[in-house]
Design an enzyme around this catalytic site. Structure first.
Site, PDB file in Angstrom:
ATOM      1  CB  CYS A 117      -1.113   0.008   1.320  1.00  0.00           C
ATOM      2  SG  CYS A 117      -1.903  -1.367   1.039  1.00  0.00           S
ATOM      3  CG  HIS A 258      -3.337   3.419   1.923  1.00  0.00           C
ATOM      4  ND1 HIS A 258      -3.543   2.724   0.469  1.00  0.00           N
ATOM      5  CD2 HIS A 258      -3.517   2.216   2.758  1.00  0.00           C
ATOM      6  CE1 HIS A 258      -3.980   1.556   0.512  1.00  0.00           C
ATOM      7  NE2 HIS A 258      -3.835   1.111   1.910  1.00  0.00           N
ATOM      8  CG  ASN A 288      -6.490  -1.283   0.607  1.00  0.00           C
ATOM      9  OD1 ASN A 288      -6.021  -0.603  -0.304  1.00  0.00           O
ATOM     10  ND2 ASN A 288      -6.051  -1.708   1.829  1.00  0.00           N
TER      11      ASN A 288
HETATM   12  O1  UT7 Z   1      -4.019  -1.272   3.427  1.00  0.00           O
HETATM   13  C1  UT7 Z   1      -3.148  -2.321   3.781  1.00  0.00           C
HETATM   14  C2  UT7 Z   1      -3.122  -2.315   5.362  1.00  0.00           C
HETATM   15  N1  UT7 Z   1      -4.444  -2.938   6.034  1.00  0.00           N
HETATM   16  C3  UT7 Z   1      -4.971  -2.292   6.839  1.00  0.00           C
HETATM   17  O2  UT7 Z   1      -4.604  -1.079   7.095  1.00  0.00           O
HETATM   18  C4  UT7 Z   1      -6.220  -2.661   7.402  1.00  0.00           C
HETATM   19  C5  UT7 Z   1      -6.322  -2.588   8.849  1.00  0.00           C
HETATM   20  N2  UT7 Z   1      -7.070  -3.209   9.529  1.00  0.00           N
HETATM   21  C6  UT7 Z   1      -8.292  -3.087   9.676  1.00  0.00           C
HETATM   22  O3  UT7 Z   1      -8.909  -2.044   9.080  1.00  0.00           O
HETATM   23  C7  UT7 Z   1      -9.382  -3.837  10.534  1.00  0.00           C
HETATM   24  O4  UT7 Z   1      -8.738  -4.574  11.523  1.00  0.00           O
HETATM   25  C8  UT7 Z   1     -10.464  -4.715   9.727  1.00  0.00           C
HETATM   26  C9  UT7 Z   1     -11.512  -3.772   9.045  1.00  0.00           C
HETATM   27  C10 UT7 Z   1      -9.872  -5.604   8.768  1.00  0.00           C
HETATM   28  C11 UT7 Z   1     -11.246  -5.532  10.916  1.00  0.00           C
HETATM   29  O5  UT7 Z   1     -11.799  -4.473  11.732  1.00  0.00           O
HETATM   30  P1  UT7 Z   1     -11.954  -4.895  13.324  1.00  0.00           P
HETATM   31  O6  UT7 Z   1     -12.729  -3.747  13.903  1.00  0.00           O
HETATM   32  O7  UT7 Z   1     -10.356  -4.772  13.534  1.00  0.00           O
HETATM   33  O8  UT7 Z   1     -12.456  -6.267  13.570  1.00  0.00           O
HETATM   34  P2  UT7 Z   1     -11.979  -7.583  13.938  1.00  0.00           P
HETATM   35  O9  UT7 Z   1     -11.018  -8.080  12.898  1.00  0.00           O
HETATM   36  O10 UT7 Z   1     -11.754  -7.377  15.465  1.00  0.00           O
HETATM   37  O11 UT7 Z   1     -13.205  -8.482  14.021  1.00  0.00           O
HETATM   38  C12 UT7 Z   1     -14.428  -8.118  14.791  1.00  0.00           C
HETATM   39  C13 UT7 Z   1     -15.524  -9.159  14.630  1.00  0.00           C
HETATM   40  C14 UT7 Z   1     -15.108 -10.569  14.721  1.00  0.00           C
HETATM   41  O12 UT7 Z   1     -16.036 -11.212  15.352  1.00  0.00           O
HETATM   42  P3  UT7 Z   1     -16.187 -11.575  16.919  1.00  0.00           P
HETATM   43  O13 UT7 Z   1     -14.675 -12.625  17.195  1.00  0.00           O
HETATM   44  O14 UT7 Z   1     -16.019 -10.412  17.739  1.00  0.00           O
HETATM   45  O15 UT7 Z   1     -17.179 -12.496  17.182  1.00  0.00           O
HETATM   46  C15 UT7 Z   1     -14.790 -11.082  13.211  1.00  0.00           C
HETATM   47  O16 UT7 Z   1     -15.156 -12.286  13.126  1.00  0.00           O
HETATM   48  O17 UT7 Z   1     -15.995  -8.920  13.138  1.00  0.00           O
HETATM   49  C16 UT7 Z   1     -16.134 -10.151  12.586  1.00  0.00           C
HETATM   50  N3  UT7 Z   1     -15.953  -9.884  11.260  1.00  0.00           N
HETATM   51  C17 UT7 Z   1     -16.931  -9.699  10.476  1.00  0.00           C
HETATM   52  N4  UT7 Z   1     -18.100  -9.629  10.574  1.00  0.00           N
HETATM   53  C18 UT7 Z   1     -18.905  -9.303   9.302  1.00  0.00           C
HETATM   54  C19 UT7 Z   1     -14.805  -9.781  10.344  1.00  0.00           C
HETATM   55  N5  UT7 Z   1     -15.072  -9.707   9.129  1.00  0.00           N
HETATM   56  C20 UT7 Z   1     -16.264  -9.534   9.222  1.00  0.00           C
HETATM   57  C21 UT7 Z   1     -17.151  -9.052   7.851  1.00  0.00           C
HETATM   58  N6  UT7 Z   1     -18.536  -9.075   8.338  1.00  0.00           N
HETATM   59  N7  UT7 Z   1     -16.713  -8.732   6.822  1.00  0.00           N
END
Ligand code: UT7
Length: 338
Positions: A117, A258, A288
């Site tokens: 990125c 980004h 992204n």
């Molecule tokens: O550009 C390259 C660099 N990348 C980034 O900068 C990305 C950085 N990371 C992020 O933007 C975030 O971590 C994400 C958007 C990928 C995820 O958001 P989060 O707030 O960190 O969510 P999480 O991974 O902690 O997941 C929270 C919950 C989980 O469920 P439980 O364990 O709390 O029951 C996940 O299983 O949300 C669940 N989950 C989803 N639910 C519905 C994960 N993905 C999804 C989804 N739809 N697509």
């Protein structure tokens, strides 16, 4: 710096595939919903390059052609093409070489740059050096990624995030000597590899039935640690480049971040003290697009920019890689992107 030329953006161009993949479409593929995706990321839809005969170089070639048309120059006059990408058409030849042939930039040498990125910022800094030193007159820097080629559309944690696009800039010496790239802070830390990578296909894990079965040819991300590192690093480096150049929030006309997550963008803007009205945000439409996000923003905002405005370009991504570039906009009103 006084004996060096100032490398300025003299044209900016984007290219987007026509097909959209909306949050509603993704609800049919994986267990997700529009509310989760929008509240956690800010994304509503993304573009997907569906034509199976087209690849990253085809998108990059459209950008090169558009830049030349905008500046009314022949592609044959381009000296160097750098393509930032993590989705090259193939390992070799480079995507840059293929894009040069497809765009008619037949006199240019070129290479690909892999910094995920942050690829566009790393490539912009690199390309700028060839202008500053006076060895090259016209350098094209393109960020192009066909992320749909490495995204697992059964993995809800990653498939909602990414889209396909290309965008880029033409770099030339600034006629006034005042505008162009003023400063850059670029960083990387390979310890981030465990949290964001595509493990299969390279010399460590060459393609085999086993690597395919283990889904090693898809992008893998452990979102939380990446999020934490992104929020801190992108904000810190954006503040640092302001501080070391004596720029206040009032001096900054635009933050060009980004587009990975709206929450990361907001954290960066807050640290800089810059209001949302001065932040380029289009993540809701494209998701992204990895190396393409920053030039895509520049292209969409070009008709609102005036020469001399201070822009801070900031990124964080796989590697980890991150950084910030301060530049002064150089394109006069009348030659802006259509
Ligand atoms: O550009 C390259 C660099 N990348 C980034 O900068 C990305 C950085 N990371 C992020 O933007 C975030 O971590 C994400 C958007 C990928 C995820 O958001 P989060 O707030 O960190 O969510 P999480 O991974 O902690 O997941 C929270 C919950 C989980 O469920 P439980 O364990 O709390 O029951 C996940 O299983 O949300 C669940 N989950 C989803 N639910 C519905 C994960 N993905 C999804 C989804 N739809 N697509």
């Amino acid at each position: 710096m006084s004996s060096l030329q100032s490398a300025a953006i003299t044209a900016v161009q984007g290219w987007l595939p026509p097909d959209k993949l909306t949050n509603a479409d993704l609800e049919k593929l994986v267990d997700t919903n529009d509310e989760w995706i929008r509240s956690r990321t800010g994304i509503s839809e993304r573009r997907i390059l569906k034509d199976p005969t087209k690849a990253t170089s085809d998108m990059a070639a459209e950008v090169i052609k558009g830049l030349c048309a905008q500046r009314d120059i022949s592609p044959e006059s381009i000296d160097l093409v750098i393509v930032a990408t993590v989705t090259p058409d193939m390992f070799f030849p480079s995507t840059a070489q293929l894009a040069c042939v497809k765009s008619g930039a037949t006199n240019a040498w070129g290479f690909d740059l892999s910094a995920a990125c942050s690829g566009f910022l790393f490539a912009l800094r690199t390309g700028g050096q060839f202008i500053s030193s006076g060895t090259h007159k016209r350098v094209v820097v393109v960020g192009s990624d066909k992320m749909s080629s490495i995204v697992d559309y059964t993995d809800r944690t990653t498939c909602v995030l990414f889209g396909d696009a290309a965008a880029g800039v033409l770099l030339e010496a600034d006629a006034t000597g005042e505008n162009g790239i003023r400063d850059a802070i670029l960083r990387s830390d390979g310890r981030g590899a465990e949290y964001l990578r595509m493990p299969g296909g390279g010399s460590l894990n060459p393609p085999s039935h086993e690597t395919v079965d283990a889904k090693m040819h898809y992008l893998e991300q452990d979102g939380k640690p990446v999020f934490k590192a992104a929020v801190t690093s992108m904000a810190d480096v954006s503040y640092e480049i302001m501080e070391r150049n004596g720029l206040t929030a009032d001096d900054v006309s635009w933050l060009v971040p980004h587009q990975a997550n709206l929450r990361i963008i907001d954290a960066t803007a807050n640290r800089m003290g810059v209001g949302r009205d001065k932040v380029m945000i289009n993540i809701e439409k494209y998701g992204n697009t990895t190396a393409a996000t920053i030039p895509l923003c520049l292209w969409e905002w070009a008709d609102r920019l005036t020469p001399g405005e201070n822009l801070i370009l900031s990124s964080f991504g796989g590697g980890f890689t991150w950084g910030s570039i301060w530049l002064k906009w150089a394109i006069p009103q009348q030659t802006k992107a259509e």
